[in-house]
Design a protein around this motif. Structure first.
Motif, short mmCIF file in Angstrom:
data_model
loop_
_atom_site.label_atom_id
_atom_site.label_comp_id
_atom_site.label_asym_id
_atom_site.label_seq_id
_atom_site.Cartn_x
_atom_site.Cartn_y
_atom_site.Cartn_z
N VAL A 196 32.45 27.58 41.13
CA VAL A 196 32.18 27.47 39.70
C VAL A 196 33.00 26.32 39.13
CG1 VAL A 196 33.88 29.30 39.25
CG2 VAL A 196 32.25 28.64 37.46
N ALA A 250 31.00 35.09 35.10
CA ALA A 250 31.03 34.81 36.53
C ALA A 250 32.02 35.76 37.21
CB ALA A 250 31.44 33.36 36.79
N PRO A 277 28.08 30.66 34.40
CA PRO A 277 28.74 29.69 35.27
C PRO A 277 27.83 28.54 35.69
CG PRO A 277 28.12 31.65 36.51
CD PRO A 277 27.80 31.94 35.07
#
Length: 402
Positions: A366, A186, A355
């Motif tokens: 997230v 992420a 994520p």
């Protein structure tokens, strides 16, 4: 580095969803003993058993090791039995396994607030950094994120998850074309991403990242080279606790509607109650439990999964599926669990590090990183995520120093 060695390493990484975790007995520490003593002050006089707390802030009842096993409880730490430090088992009781007598004790545990209360302190400096960081003001809301993309062979090329990255691995000195994708990641800033720590456990390989595309193929999207990797110092390769790592880029990425950071949750002193919420998880993982690296899809797939209570997840893991269930301790402080008992929608090998995000109305955040499960799409086998908010302070502190 031979192809055989790389394939062996990939087998270890991609089997994260099939590993059966055995939890070593935690070591009693003075800090934990002090915390236990403090919590005992409010203990009712008629309380029939001593309560205890482990390093994750989860509470249990202090008993013998054999007594915990016989009662169907989970050993989550050590406690002082008959005044002898470390001689007893801090036994976590699940309501799905409790007897009628134990049910009354569990109700009293809940009545006195002895659930879901981690002793997790945060850094004031980290809070100030999060509030003043201009990236936090724009993260999670890229321009034109839902603009329709082109359609290629009846497949949409629209990039709806611009923070999603793909982590690739190759032997040192090999060409990028010889690399294979192993995990997701992420994007959290123009210079950093986070992923699962178990995706990076060897120093004999090189890694790079690709982003800005739905296609998981070398040459598509934007290639990002790494300057450094920082694995959480508490990462446990057996239990997968503290399963998070920071990836630092050699150069800043240029933000576009296809490459844009997701928001980190703010550091917390008490973990967030995510019950009745759902998360979106996207990735390029396997769609079959027995697939090989070459069988994994190159086009991005996604799913929406409900967040379930950790106690419920531990009960689900005890049920029979393809193989007999076994106790799994899933601390609330370090893990979030998503899915249900059907296994109809789940993550699989290759999705690790991807994520799990939630829509907060004006920003995407997230909340978890895919960590582990047992098998793929099996009944009673939900997906366990690293709880990102428990590591936000560590991430922000690391970003500040870098």
């Amino acid at each position: 580095m031979s192809v055989l060695v790389l394939q062996t390493y990939l087998l270890v990484i991609l089997s994260a969803h099939i590993v059966v975790h055995s939890h070593p007995k935690p070591v009693a520490t003075p800090e934990l003993a002090q915390l236990q003593a403090q919590l005992m002050k409010d203990l009712p006089k008629d309380w029939p058993l001593d309560r205890c707390v482990n390093s994750h802030g989860d509470f249990g009842l202090c008993s013998t090791h054999m007594g915990c096993e016989d009662s169907g409880g989970l050993h989550i730490g050590l406690c002082s039995l008959a005044g002898v430090p470390g001689s007893g088992s801090c036994c976590y009781q699940l309501q799905c396994r409790a007897t009628s007598v134990q049910q009354e004790l569990l109700e009293r545990l809940n009545h006195f607030g002895l659930r879901n209360t981690p002793a997790h302190m945060i850094s004031r400096a980290a809070l100030r950094q999060l509030g003043s960081d201009p990236m936090h003001q724009i993260c999670g809301r890229p321009p034109a994120i839902f603009r329709r993309g082109q359609i290629l062979s009846q497949l949409s090329t629209e990039m709806r998850y611009p923070w999603l990255l793909s982590l690739w691995i190759k032997p040192r000195g090999a060409k990028d074309e010889d690399a294979v994708p192993i995990c997701g990641a992420a994007l959290i800033s123009t210079r950093h991403a986070i992923t699962a720590a178990h995706c990076i456990v060897e120093n004999h390989f090189e890694y790079f990242i690709q982003g800005g595309t739905n296609w998981n193929w070398v040459g598509f999207g934007t290639k990002i080279y790494l300057a450094g990797i920082k694995i959480h110092p508490g990462f446990e390769q057996v239990t997968f606790e503290h399963d998070i790592a920071i990836l630092q880029f050699k150069e800043r990425v240029i933000l576009t509607s296809s490459i844009f950071p997701v928001c980190l949750p703010p550091p917390v002193s008490v973990i967030t109650d995510y019950s009745s919420q759902s998360v979106v998880i996207a990735g390029w993982g396997c769609i079959d439990e027995h697939c090989q690296t070459d069988d994994r899809p190159i086009l991005l797939r996604d799913t929406v999964l409900p967040i379930i209570d950790n106690d419920l997840a531990m009960c689900l893991f005890l049920n029979d599926s393809i193989e007999s269930g076994s106790p799994e301790y899933i601390p609330k402080e370090t893990f979030i669990v998503v899915g249900d008992d059907s296994g109809s929608s789940a993550t699989c090998s290759g999705d690790s590090g991807s994520p799990a995000v939630r829509d907060r109305g004006d920003q995407w955040e997230v909340v978890g990183l895919v960590s582990w499960s047992r098998g793929c799409g099996r009944k009673f086998r939900p997906t366990v995520l690293t709880r990102v908010e428990s590591y936000s302070a560590w991430v922000l502190d690391s970003l500040g120093r870098s």
